[in-house]
Design a protein around this motif. Structure first.
Motif, PDB file in Angstrom:
ATOM      1  N   THR A 134       0.733  -1.181   0.066  1.00 11.85           N
ATOM      2  CA  THR A 134       0.045  -0.030   0.084  1.00 11.85           C
ATOM      3  C   THR A 134       0.861   1.312   0.016  1.00 11.85           C
ATOM      4  OG1 THR A 134      -1.642  -1.201   1.316  1.00 11.85           O
ATOM      5  CG2 THR A 134      -1.933   1.144   1.160  1.00 11.85           C
ATOM      6  N   VAL A 135       0.535   2.161  -0.918  1.00 12.69           N
ATOM      7  CA  VAL A 135       1.386   3.467  -1.104  1.00 12.69           C
ATOM      8  C   VAL A 135       0.712   4.439  -0.094  1.00 12.69           C
ATOM      9  CG1 VAL A 135       1.942   5.500  -2.605  1.00 12.69           C
ATOM     10  CG2 VAL A 135       1.964   3.010  -3.563  1.00 12.69           C
ATOM     11  N   ASP A 136       1.548   5.024   0.694  1.00 15.80           N
ATOM     12  CA  ASP A 136       1.211   5.899   1.645  1.00 15.80           C
ATOM     13  C   ASP A 136       1.230   7.332   1.108  1.00 15.80           C
ATOM     14  OD1 ASP A 136       1.774   8.241   3.942  1.00 15.80           O
ATOM     15  OD2 ASP A 136       0.494   6.703   4.918  1.00 15.80           O
ATOM     16  N   THR A 137       2.403   7.813   0.690  1.00 15.22           N
ATOM     17  CA  THR A 137       2.695   9.113  -0.092  1.00 15.22           C
ATOM     18  C   THR A 137       3.860   8.685  -1.025  1.00 15.22           C
ATOM     19  OG1 THR A 137       2.334  10.009   2.165  1.00 15.22           O
ATOM     20  CG2 THR A 137       3.282  11.623   0.373  1.00 15.22           C
ATOM     21  N   VAL A 138       3.740   9.839  -1.964  1.00 15.47           N
ATOM     22  CA  VAL A 138       4.553  10.096  -2.992  1.00 15.47           C
ATOM     23  C   VAL A 138       5.085  11.422  -3.037  1.00 15.47           C
ATOM     24  CG1 VAL A 138       5.273   9.945  -5.758  1.00 15.47           C
ATOM     25  CG2 VAL A 138       3.522   8.260  -4.703  1.00 15.47           C
ATOM     26  N   LYS A 139       6.409  11.464  -2.644  1.00 17.35           N
ATOM     27  CA  LYS A 139       7.063  12.805  -2.561  1.00 17.35           C
ATOM     28  C   LYS A 139       8.035  13.073  -3.803  1.00 17.35           C
ATOM     29  CE  LYS A 139       6.824  13.269   2.616  1.00 17.35           C
ATOM     30  NZ  LYS A 139       7.680  13.623   3.581  1.00 17.35           N
ATOM     31  N   TYR A 140       8.207  14.324  -4.157  1.00 16.89           N
ATOM     32  CA  TYR A 140       9.303  14.688  -5.118  1.00 16.89           C
ATOM     33  C   TYR A 140      10.439  15.200  -4.669  1.00 16.89           C
ATOM     34  CZ  TYR A 140       5.666  12.990  -8.467  1.00 16.89           C
ATOM     35  OH  TYR A 140       4.766  12.422  -9.267  1.00 16.89           O
ATOM     36  N   VAL A 141      11.446  14.569  -4.564  1.00 12.76           N
ATOM     37  CA  VAL A 141      12.753  15.208  -4.023  1.00 12.76           C
ATOM     38  C   VAL A 141      13.789  15.659  -5.056  1.00 12.76           C
ATOM     39  CG1 VAL A 141      12.562  13.828  -1.895  1.00 12.76           C
ATOM     40  CG2 VAL A 141      13.727  12.956  -3.727  1.00 12.76           C
ATOM     41  N   LYS A 142      14.487  16.723  -4.556  1.00 16.66           N
ATOM     42  CA  LYS A 142      15.583  17.168  -5.443  1.00 16.66           C
ATOM     43  C   LYS A 142      16.940  16.163  -5.071  1.00 16.66           C
ATOM     44  CE  LYS A 142      14.131  21.831  -5.019  1.00 16.66           C
ATOM     45  NZ  LYS A 142      14.739  23.471  -4.864  1.00 16.66           N
ATOM     46  N   TYR A 143      17.516  16.206  -6.393  1.00 18.23           N
ATOM     47  CA  TYR A 143      18.718  15.576  -6.341  1.00 18.23           C
ATOM     48  C   TYR A 143      19.739  16.088  -7.331  1.00 18.23           C
ATOM     49  CZ  TYR A 143      17.941  12.787 -10.664  1.00 18.23           C
ATOM     50  OH  TYR A 143      17.548  12.617 -12.035  1.00 18.23           O
ATOM     51  N   THR A 144      21.175  15.718  -7.096  1.00 15.88           N
ATOM     52  CA  THR A 144      22.138  16.137  -8.174  1.00 15.88           C
ATOM     53  C   THR A 144      22.283  15.205  -9.259  1.00 15.88           C
ATOM     54  OG1 THR A 144      23.506  17.536  -6.428  1.00 15.88           O
ATOM     55  CG2 THR A 144      24.407  16.943  -8.656  1.00 15.88           C
ATOM     56  N   ARG A 145      21.820  15.521 -10.491  1.00 20.76           N
ATOM     57  CA  ARG A 145      22.142  14.597 -11.478  1.00 20.76           C
ATOM     58  C   ARG A 145      23.323  15.060 -12.248  1.00 20.76           C
ATOM     59  NH1 ARG A 145      17.728  14.452 -17.051  1.00 20.76           N
ATOM     60  NH2 ARG A 145      19.040  12.836 -18.138  1.00 20.76           N
ATOM     61  N   PHE A 146      23.972  13.938 -12.545  1.00 17.52           N
ATOM     62  CA  PHE A 146      25.438  13.927 -13.302  1.00 17.52           C
ATOM     63  C   PHE A 146      25.162  13.613 -14.672  1.00 17.52           C
ATOM     64  CE2 PHE A 146      26.555  13.357  -8.624  1.00 17.52           C
ATOM     65  CZ  PHE A 146      27.376  14.477  -8.552  1.00 17.52           C
ATOM     66  N   GLN A 147      25.783  14.425 -15.719  1.00 14.84           N
ATOM     67  CA  GLN A 147      25.461  14.050 -16.868  1.00 14.84           C
ATOM     68  C   GLN A 147      26.812  14.307 -17.710  1.00 14.84           C
ATOM     69  OE1 GLN A 147      21.838  16.650 -16.931  1.00 14.84           O
ATOM     70  NE2 GLN A 147      21.301  15.138 -18.409  1.00 14.84           N
ATOM     71  N   PRO A 148      26.962  13.584 -19.102  1.00 17.47           N
ATOM     72  CA  PRO A 148      25.920  12.926 -19.569  1.00 17.47           C
ATOM     73  C   PRO A 148      25.877  11.548 -18.928  1.00 17.47           C
ATOM     74  CG  PRO A 148      28.051  12.964 -20.643  1.00 17.47           C
ATOM     75  CD  PRO A 148      28.174  13.955 -19.767  1.00 17.47           C
ATOM     76  N   ASP A 149      24.625  11.225 -18.842  1.00 17.04           N
ATOM     77  CA  ASP A 149      24.198   9.807 -18.123  1.00 17.04           C
ATOM     78  C   ASP A 149      23.513   9.014 -19.358  1.00 17.04           C
ATOM     79  OD1 ASP A 149      21.993  11.138 -18.764  1.00 17.04           O
ATOM     80  OD2 ASP A 149      21.303  11.035 -16.532  1.00 17.04           O
ATOM     81  N   ASP A 150      23.753   9.227 -20.566  1.00 12.02           N
ATOM     82  CA  ASP A 150      23.052   8.237 -21.713  1.00 12.02           C
ATOM     83  C   ASP A 150      24.146   8.010 -22.788  1.00 12.02           C
ATOM     84  OD1 ASP A 150      23.175  10.721 -22.567  1.00 12.02           O
ATOM     85  OD2 ASP A 150      21.008  11.012 -23.299  1.00 12.02           O
ATOM     86  N   LEU A 151      25.379   7.920 -22.427  1.00 16.72           N
ATOM     87  CA  LEU A 151      26.165   7.529 -23.568  1.00 16.72           C
ATOM     88  C   LEU A 151      26.102   6.245 -23.994  1.00 16.72           C
ATOM     89  CD1 LEU A 151      29.471   8.902 -21.866  1.00 16.72           C
ATOM     90  CD2 LEU A 151      28.042  10.004 -23.475  1.00 16.72           C
ATOM     91  N   ILE A 152      26.136   6.075 -25.312  1.00 11.60           N
ATOM     92  CA  ILE A 152      26.212   4.561 -25.992  1.00 11.60           C
ATOM     93  C   ILE A 152      27.420   4.311 -26.643  1.00 11.60           C
ATOM     94  CG2 ILE A 152      25.045   3.287 -27.768  1.00 11.60           C
ATOM     95  CD1 ILE A 152      23.075   3.634 -25.367  1.00 11.60           C
TER      96      ILE A 152
END
Length: 641
Positions: A242-260
């Motif tokens: 059972t889900v109680d709460t969905v929160k949205y939190v900040k974080y540091t995204r390091f890029q590029p993170d989609d290299l092929i």
């Protein structure tokens, strides 16, 4: 990073043995919690570090699993770090001298597990700096096999701040990572700047591309790591379902993170004559290590090479079969010849190499003849024994034994039920001396009458012992192929038997049709319809970005597309020195369940969707490693206290 896998494995075995007695008694609740890190010395993120020993302390006894495979130290080390575990501690001692003002990272992945149940301390990376600050940038992506988009596990991925291409061949990587079972990688502890990214199979573990046999990948342009603020959902659960709460939190995204990175092996041309077996007196096979663009020249030293054999070759010219025609030649127990072919010299130029070979038969001719004579005498004896038992036997005028004509073995691909687009083939065990096409008859059944139909009988381009039969095969109709006796004669006197095969070709109602509209592919894309084992069922070339497949049996299929840039009809690999990438390959991301009597049109294939999400998992051979059972420790789920 130069690791000695044998030493590391031996050390791991000793450590596991030493710790085998440590554990908890049987009974009690099942342990599902991972170990908890209590202390790190030096601390995680410490600066101005001078010592080369790191001690990690946990709340329970731990061990290492697949440490050599999973643990990556960056910058890569020339000497293998000494990594030990004992009780609740993991100790790492770096053997190389520490570099000044450098961030060091030790990515453990999930190699640290508790000693009892193997619960992993996941995604753990330790880092420190020998300078006043820690470099925190990271880049990530996926490594795929260029030819079939398979994820590549265990591939070394590295960075160079020197943007010159020669850095890849002359210098070790500055920072490294290793791909997991999904082909994923993350390189951490990167300083600001520009970098070139490479992938390397690194057979000799020196972090540079110095062996042409190593698989590689490279990007044409450099990257600039950066970080940005981002938001992600964080779910709090009331209980396990059972889900109680969905929160949205900040974080540091390091890029590029989609290299092929698309891995390939260069056309490594190391040509030589591998072997030349002569299993039969009349047959010699030359096996080469690589394809020959030019047919090798053969000079007979004790026979006439121009007239005494028939040459059979495959498409790559790397397997040549010499069928010797003259018994006076092949009776020799040893045939000597000079074989001349092209090789690359030290400057990369093609030059001639000549090998003188002495091909000895597996059995001496004397022994072969003895066996043949023995079989002949037994046949005569059996014939005369049967003749004496027959009526009308005249002892003064006994019958003469006449050996049976040698049979030429023939294989025909036709069967009782055939596809309309099937190719009918005759294959012979030896090259033909003669094929009498007037002795071949093809009929179609009209009501109860067999009506002759026209046909074409021709030798295959790729095999001198294979012939193809073409006729206007019609759906839902029955045909008969009839071959008279002695229609085919081999070069060693073999004669074919009479042969008849009836074939009913399937109705169009038994097939599906597939139409494809694939934008941006023009006239140069090869589209392959694949079976469940990724075998090519049919292949077509696009015309105005479209192509069609007919006569498809009902079933599950997949699609692969090759951008045939040079128009040679096959996929071509890359060349690092010339800056050539391998030809692009794409997959339709879903299976196709095709049913009989249906026509399908697919116009939703976006070949430019992310490559790492294209290949369907059902036909992906490199499956992700199975995740351990996670209950209360799922990283993406937090329970309300």
């Amino acid at each position: 990073m130069k690791f000695n896998s044998k030493i590391f494995t031996a050390a791991s075995i000793l450590l596991v043995t030493a710790c085998a007695s440590i554990g908890t008694p049987d009974g009690g609740p099942y342990d599902e919690e991972p170990p908890v890190l209590l202390e790190a010395v030096p601390a995680i993120g410490a600066t101005n570090v001078t010592g080369n020993k790191i001690v990690l302390s946990f709340d329970e006894n731990v061990k290492l699993e697949k440490a050599f495979e999973k643990i990556v130290v960056s910058p890569p080390q020339e000497q293998m770090p000494e990594i030990k575990y004992n009780g609740k501690r993991v100790t790492v001692e770096l053997q190389d001298t520490l570099l000044p003002n450098t961030t060091y990272s030790i990515d453990f992945s999930d190699a640290i597990v508790d000693n009892n149940e193997g619960n992993p301390y996941e995604n753990f990376a330790y880092y420190f700096s020998t300078g006043a600050a820690v470099d925190t940038f990271a880049v990530s992506g996926t490594v795929l096999t260029a030819q079939n988009l398979e994820p590549v596990k265990g591939m070394v991925v590295g960075l160079h701040s020197c943007l010159d291409d020669t850095a890849f061949t002359r210098k070790p990587f500055e920072r490294v990572s290793r791909t997991d079972s999904r082909g994923k990688f993350t390189i951490k502890g990167i300083a600001p700047g520009k970098y070139r990214v490479y992938a390397l199979s690194d057979a000799n573990q020196n972090n540079r591309f110095d062996q042409k046999s190593e698989a590689i990948a490279f990007m044409e342009t450099h990257i600039v790591p950066f970080a940005s603020e981002a938001i992600r959902p964080d779910t709090i659960w009331r209980d396990s379902v059972t889900v109680d709460t969905v929160k949205y939190v900040k974080y540091t995204r390091f890029q590029p993170d989609d290299l092929i990175l698309r891995v390939f092996n260069e056309n490594f041309y190391n040509q030589y004559l591998v072997k030349y077996p002569r299993e039969q007196h009349n047959k010699l096979v030359l096996y080469f290590a690589a394809p020959n663009e030019e047919l090798p020249a053969i000079e007979g030293l004790n026979f006439n090479a121009g007239e005494d054999y028939v040459l059979e070759k495959n498409m790559r010219n790397d397997t040549l079969t010499l069928w010797f025609k003259d018994s006076l030649v092949y009776r020799a127990d040893t045939l000597s010849m000079r074989v001349t072919y092209k090789v690359l010299d030290s400057l990369g130029n093609f030059v001639d190499r000549s090998d003188t070979i002495y091909a000895s038969a597996k059995k001496r001719w004397e022994k072969v003849r003895e066996k043949e004579n023995e079989l002949y005498e037994k046949a005569v004896e059996k014939f005369m024994k049967n003749a004496k038992k027959s009526d009308g036997y005249d002892e003064n005028n006994p019958p003469v034994y006449v050996p049976e004509t040698k049979k030429l073995q023939v294989r025909f691909t036709g069967s009782a039920s055939e596809d309309v687009n099937a190719t009918m083939r005759f294959t012979f065990d030896e090259p033909l001396l003669e094929a009498d096409t007037s002795a071949i008859h093809v009929y179609m059944k009209v009501d109860t009458t067999w009506v002759p139909v026209e046909y074409i009988f021709r030798q295959s381009k790729n095999n001198i012992r294979r012939y193809e039969l073409f006729a206007e095969w019609r759906p839902d109709e029955t045909f008969r192929v009839s071959v008279d006796s002695a229609a085919f004669k081999g070069i060693y006197g073999g004669v074919s038997d009479k042969y008849t095969q009836e074939m009913r070709f399937r109705s169009l109602d038994e097939y599906a049709v597939l139409y494809l509209d694939i934008p941006h592919t023009g006239n140069k894309a090869i589209v392959q319809l694949l079976g469940k084992n990724e075998s090519v069922v049919q292949q077509e070339q696009t015309k105005n970005s479209r192509c069609s497949f007919y006569f498809i049996k009902p079933g599950t299929y997949y699609l692969r597309l090759i951008m045939d840039e040079n128009g040679n009809g096959v996929w071509d690999t890359g060349d690092f020195e010339k800056g050539i990438q391998p030809e692009n390959v794409y997959y339709y991301p879903h299976s196709l369940d095709l049913r009989a009597l249906f026509e399908y049109t697919q116009d939703d294939w976006d070949i430019y969707s992310p490559l790492n999400e294209q290949k369907p998992l059902e036909i992906t051979k490199q499956k992700p490693d199975k995740e351990r059972k996670k209950m209360n420790r799922n990283a993406t789920r937090r329970f309300k206290k």
